[in-house]
Each structure stands twice: as structure tokens, then as C-alpha cells.
Design a protein around this motif. Structure first.
Motif, PDB file in Angstrom:
ATOM      1  N   GLY A 103       1.424  -1.316  -0.095  1.00  0.00           N
ATOM      2  CA  GLY A 103       0.050  -0.360  -0.276  1.00  0.00           C
ATOM      3  C   GLY A 103       1.059   1.253   0.260  1.00  0.00           C
ATOM      4  N   GLY A 104       0.407   2.260   0.623  1.00  0.00           N
ATOM      5  CA  GLY A 104       1.399   3.294   0.654  1.00  0.00           C
ATOM      6  C   GLY A 104       2.237   3.675   1.679  1.00  0.00           C
ATOM      7  N   GLY A 159       1.123  -0.179  -4.161  1.00  0.00           N
ATOM      8  CA  GLY A 159       2.364   0.533  -4.199  1.00  0.00           C
ATOM      9  C   GLY A 159       3.498  -0.763  -4.828  1.00  0.00           C
ATOM     10  N   SER A 160       2.839  -1.804  -5.246  1.00  0.00           N
ATOM     11  CA  SER A 160       3.776  -3.295  -5.639  1.00  0.00           C
ATOM     12  C   SER A 160       5.004  -2.707  -6.372  1.00  0.00           C
ATOM     13  N   ILE A 161       4.360  -1.248  -7.605  1.00  0.00           N
ATOM     14  CA  ILE A 161       5.408  -0.479  -8.671  1.00  0.00           C
ATOM     15  C   ILE A 161       6.943  -0.861  -8.150  1.00  0.00           C
ATOM     16  N   ILE A 162       6.908  -0.122  -6.548  1.00  0.00           N
ATOM     17  CA  ILE A 162       8.331  -0.199  -5.714  1.00  0.00           C
ATOM     18  C   ILE A 162       9.168  -1.331  -5.692  1.00  0.00           C
ATOM     19  N   LEU A 163       8.766  -2.693  -5.797  1.00  0.00           N
ATOM     20  CA  LEU A 163       9.470  -3.884  -5.571  1.00  0.00           C
ATOM     21  C   LEU A 163       9.348  -4.269  -6.983  1.00  0.00           C
ATOM     22  N   PRO A 164      11.168  -4.849  -6.910  1.00  0.00           N
ATOM     23  CA  PRO A 164      11.900  -5.397  -8.485  1.00  0.00           C
ATOM     24  C   PRO A 164      11.318  -7.105  -8.084  1.00  0.00           C
ATOM     25  N   GLU A 165      11.408  -7.296  -9.662  1.00  0.00           N
ATOM     26  CA  GLU A 165      10.885  -8.311 -10.277  1.00  0.00           C
ATOM     27  C   GLU A 165      11.333  -9.789 -10.148  1.00  0.00           C
ATOM     28  N   THR A 166      12.592  -9.825  -9.619  1.00  0.00           N
ATOM     29  CA  THR A 166      12.864 -10.636  -8.474  1.00  0.00           C
ATOM     30  C   THR A 166      13.511 -10.657  -7.366  1.00  0.00           C
ATOM     31  N   LEU A 167      13.652 -11.774  -6.486  1.00  0.00           N
ATOM     32  CA  LEU A 167      13.420 -11.746  -4.817  1.00  0.00           C
ATOM     33  C   LEU A 167      13.910 -12.762  -4.629  1.00  0.00           C
ATOM     34  N   ALA A 168      15.000 -13.083  -4.025  1.00  0.00           N
ATOM     35  CA  ALA A 168      15.619 -14.031  -3.088  1.00  0.00           C
ATOM     36  C   ALA A 168      14.734 -14.852  -2.290  1.00  0.00           C
TER      37      ALA A 168
END
Length: 518
Positions: A277-278, A415-424
């Protein structure tokens, strides 16, 4: 036939309209207002304008709301109540609300512990002191109280004394009195179960407010043929009548709606969900299409409870999280946020505060606002901030996992636009279409459930017979709640041996769910 789903969050009110095949016809976000019904009305108007559908064709309307959670946390709009515990002399050492904060203890006008209660195996400790119960109910009636919380030791094993006390309460205080019975709300553990029952009793006015208000909002917009349902915190729905009786079950329904919506949009039955979210990110797990429940006591507004709650972790990371670079060169993100003021304060919108959204735009991960306004953010600062964001999320994913195996991760929320496309730790990171309104979709596609929980001694009732009877009861509970019998399925079976109980005693939990009757 259409379904209208609405989820009221702290920043935005999301709405979605689905057709009979559960395809998204229209969706929108509208700022949540101080009076939440203005936000709901605004969202409904946008949906109707976008879709152009005939209002008479909207057959079902579902609402997920944070009002009960907010009432508990903010200590607002809680009703005054009376508390009756059946358990003297065994439980007199610890009084009701013993560890509650003073500001919320004030909701109890009176509380009493009377004779009665059961042992773990259902044996009666003492008969119910009906005279004491009648005297207490008369006192509460004289004081103008309209809501009573009733609890009893081991009422999850036997609830006859609670039922008898409720019968006496209606006889003395009238049929319109609101009665909350612990065996219908909480699980094992007297104090935590009693706490949940007290909160439920105190929320009746809040429940009447949001159920009547939602119905009025729909009627004001000409949606008069829709059956109305409220979201529960196990990812299913309940009728307005059920919501008024058990408002506590709406607590934390927002994260569960997002989890259900994410599962539906991504076509995955098992995954970890990140709802960004925000201000915060909620992480939950989907198991067989439904949210994983917490196995430990949950604290709500400082009150320890044990009724069913989703297994959710919240971290202070969102689209509006403030990014700071410190003198030693380190970069922090959050936990403070510009929240709903992001469109005024974030750099990409002409503001003066560097946020996580600005970092995403600077790195080319999102196209929001004016990209030129973040060109002054150095690539080094942006990279460090993104590594901080990545670390926060990956640590939270590890905390949600039950094994060290990689698992699918689904990103939803605006708000998920702030997260990268790959995550460990993630086998695959998925951001489905309509990710921004997954919570409203989760509300709209939810089913009706029935939950059965009881302690059963398999030495008395054989396991196969006990489970069969429990499944039948769970199905009946779902049907009584509004599900179509032919569609009801058993979706969760759990029987846990209790080593600290004599004999072969097990805690049996069965969950059944089915489609809404149209």
C-alpha cells in the motif's frame, strides 16, 4: 448478473465490478474519506460510469472494511457492555480484562464471575448459578446496557451453561439485547477467548453503522436488487445479519481480501502474497486457495485474543515510504510515509519529499508523475534505496515461509510498483493484471464458509466417526450461512493431539466453503 466488490483501506477505497464469469468489467481507486461512505459512494459512481451497466443487473455487493479494527485501535465508537463469566470458584484469581489498558477497560459497566463451568473433559465443575446471573442481568438492564459478553471455562467442549445464561439474559433484558457467546467466537484458552467475546460485544454499534450505511449507499445509487455481504477475515463472506452478530470477524479482512484476490488473478492456490500500500506492506500466505490462519494468539489494539485470524506480517514499507540518505552514506526507506499525501509530497508529483515511488520512477521501474523531476536523484542513491527495499521484503518473505524451499510470490496493491521483479527466496515473482484492486476482487469472488472446532476424545468417539460428524457439521454451518449445499466442499481438516490432556484428546478443526446462493 454482476458482482460489485468494495474494499475500504486507510488510503484508498477500491471497487471492482465482475460479470457472471468473474471477468473484470471495471475497477477503480477512490480516496478514502473521513466519513468512509463518501469514499464508497465516489467509488461506486466511478464504477457505474465506467461500466455503463444496468444497476438492476448488480445482484451481489460485497464490502470489506477496516472500521472494526479502527474502532478497537482508536478506542472510538465502542459500546458499553456487561461481562458475565461462568467459572467461580475456579477462575476467580484472574478477573476479566485483567491486562487491558485503562482507556479500553472503560467499556465495561459491570463484570462478574459466577458459579459454574466445566473441566477439560466436559465434566461440570459446578452448576450454573442462575440466581447470580439473573441479578447481574437485572443490574445491567437498570443501567441501560444493551450488549452482554458471556464466557465459560471449556465452553468449546460443552456450551450448555453459556446457552442457558444467554436464555436468561434475553428473558430479563429483552429479545433485542446483543449477546456475544464465547464458544461461538474464540478457541481454546479462557482469557483470550473471553477477550475476543468482549470486543465482539463492544462492536455492535459499529457493525450496525457500516452495514446500514453500505445498504443506504447502494440504494442511493439505485442498486436495489443486490444481496449484501461483508468480508470475513478467513477469506470468505457473511450476511449482514451475521456481521451484526459477529463484527469481530471483520477484523483484518483487508489483507485476506488481497490474498484471495491475488490467488484468483494469478491462478495460484499456494503462494506468498505481498500487498503493498502507501504506508505498509502486508504479507500473507495462500494455502489451497484460502489464507493461512495464524496458529498463535493475536493482539488487536493491545488486547490478546485467540479467535481465527490470518497469518499476516506487516512491515513499514509502501509507495509513500520516505527515503533518507544519512551522513555515513547509508540509506533507509520508511517506516514513516507521506501516505495519502503522496500526490502532493512525492518528487514526481512536484513535492519535496523523496519516496520509494520516486526511486522506482528514477530506476525506470514505473512511469508515474513527471520523470524529469527525479533526474536529480543520483543513480548511486537510487540503487542503495532499492537494495534496502529488496532487503526488507526478502527478510519478510523468509519470515512467512514454512520451509527453506523457494515459493511463488504474488505482488498486488498499488504500491507494488516499488518492488523488483526478482527476489531471493522466490521461485517466481508474479504481478497479475488488475493487481492494484486485488483486495476488491477478493471481496467480490469470496465464498461462504462454515467453521467447526471442538475437543474430541478419540477413545470415546473413534477418529473416523468423529471426523465424519465434524465435516457434516461444517457443511451445515456453511449452508446456514448462505452457501449452496451442492457446491460446499471441505477445504481444511485439522486434528491435533493434545499431549497435556488425559486420554486421546484432539482438537478437531474443519472448514467448509461453497458458492453464494444467487
Amino acid at each position: 448478473m454482476y458482482k460489485l466488490g468494495i474494499d475500504v483501506g486507510g488510503t484508498n477505497t477500491d471497487a471492482v465490478l465482475l460479470d457472471e464469469n468473474l471477468n473484470v468489467v471495471a475497477d477503480c481507486k477512490h480516496p478514502t474519506s473521513r466519513d468512509i461512505y463518501e469514499g464508497i459512494m465516489g467509488a461506486i459512481r466511478i464504477i457505474l460510469e465506467q461500466s455503463g451497466v444496468d444497476r438492476s443487473q448488480i445482484a451481489q455487493a460485497m464490502l470489506g472494511t477496516t472500521q472494526c479494527t479502527n474502532a478497537i485501535v482508536e478506542r472510538k465508537h465502542l459500546a458499553q457492555i456487561g461481562i458475565l463469566r461462568i467459572g467461580a470458584p475456579a477462575t476467580c484469581a484472574i478477573q476479566p480484562m485483567v491486562d487491558w489498558a485503562e482507556d479500553i477497560q472503560k467499556i465495561a459497566v459491570g463484570n462478574v464471575v459466577i458459579g459454574g463451568g466445566y473441566e477439560y473433559d466436559g465434566k461440570e465443575i459446578a452448576p450454573l448459578d442462575e440466581e447470580a446471573a439473573i441479578a447481574f442481568f437485572r443490574e445491567m438492564k437498570e443501567k441501560g446496557i444493551h450488549s452482554i459478553a458471556i464466557s465459560c471455562t471449556f465452553s468449546t467442549v460443552r456450551n450448555e451453561q453459556e446457552a442457558r445464561a444467554a436464555e436468561l439474559c434475553r428473558k430479563i433484558m429483552g429479545e433485542d439485547v446483543h449477546i456475544s457467546i464465547s464458544s461461538e467466537i474464540g478457541s481454546m484458552g479462557l482469557i483470550e477467548r473471553e477477550n475476543a467475546t468482549i470486543l465482539n460485544a463492544a462492536l455492535w454499534q459499529v457493525a450496525e453503522g457500516f452495514t446500514e450505511g453500505f445498504a443506504k449507499s447502494l440504494a442511493d445509487e439505485g442498486i436495489t436488487n443486490a444481496d449484501i455481504y461483508l468480508s470475513q477475515n478467513d477469506g470468505t463472506l457473511m450476511t449482514m445479519e451475521h456481521a451484526r452478530r459477529y463484527p469481530i470477524l471483520t477484523v483484518a479482512c483487508g489483507p485476506t481480501n488481497s490474498i484471495r484476490g491475488a490467488s484468483y488473478l494469478s491462478h495460484r492456490q499456494n503462494a506468498i502474497i505481498l500487498d503493498v500500500g502507501g504506508t505498509t506492506t502486508d504479507l500473507g500466505a495462500i494455502q489451497n486457495g484460502f489464507p493461512r490462519e495464524s496458529s498463535v494468539a493475536v493482539t488487536i489494539g493491545g488486547v490478546r485474543t485467540n479467535f481465527r485470524m490470518p497469518d499476516v506480517i506487516s512491515i513499514g514499507l509502501g509507495g509513500g515510504s520516505i527515503v533518507r540518505q544519512h551522513d555515513d552514506g547509508s540509506v533507509t526507506v520508511g517506516p514513516d510515509s507521506v501516505g495519502y499525501e503522496i500526490t502532493q509530497k512525492a518528487l514526481v508529483f512536484g513535492g519535496d519529499t523523496l519516496t520509494a515511488t520516486d526511486i522506482a520512477v528514477r530506476l525506470g521501474m514505473a512511469d508515474i508523475g513527471d520523470r524529469r523531476l527525479v533526474e536529480g536523484v543520483s543513480p548511486e542513491l537510487a540503487a542503495k534505496a532499492m537494495e534496502t527495499i529488496r532487503g526488507l521484503v526478502e527478510d519478510a518473505i523468509d519470515a512467512m515461509k514454512l520451509s527453506n524451499e523457494d515459493t511463488d510470490v504474488i505482488l498486488v496493491g498499488g504500491g507494488s510498483i516499488i518492488l523488483p521483479e526478482t527476489l531471493a527466496g522466490a521461485a517466481e515473482v508474479v504481478k497479475p493484471q488488475h493487481f492494484g484492486c486485488a483486495n476488491a476482487i477478493g471481496s467480490a469472488i469470496s465464498k461462504i464458509s462454515g467453521n467447526y472446532e471442538k475437543l474430541i476424545n478419540y477413545d470415546v468417539v473413534p477418529r473416523e466417526l468423529a471426523l465424519a460428524q465434524a465435516k457434516e457439521e461444517a457443511v451445515e454451518l456453511a449452508v446456514r450461512a448462505g452457501a449452496i449445499r451442492e457446491t460446499v466442499e471441505i477445504i481444511e481438516v485439522e486434528d491435533i493431539p493434545l499431549a497435556y490432556y488425559p486420554g486421546n484428546t484432539n482438537r478437531v478443526k474443519i472448514k467448509a466453503a461453497g458458492d453464494l446462493a444467487e
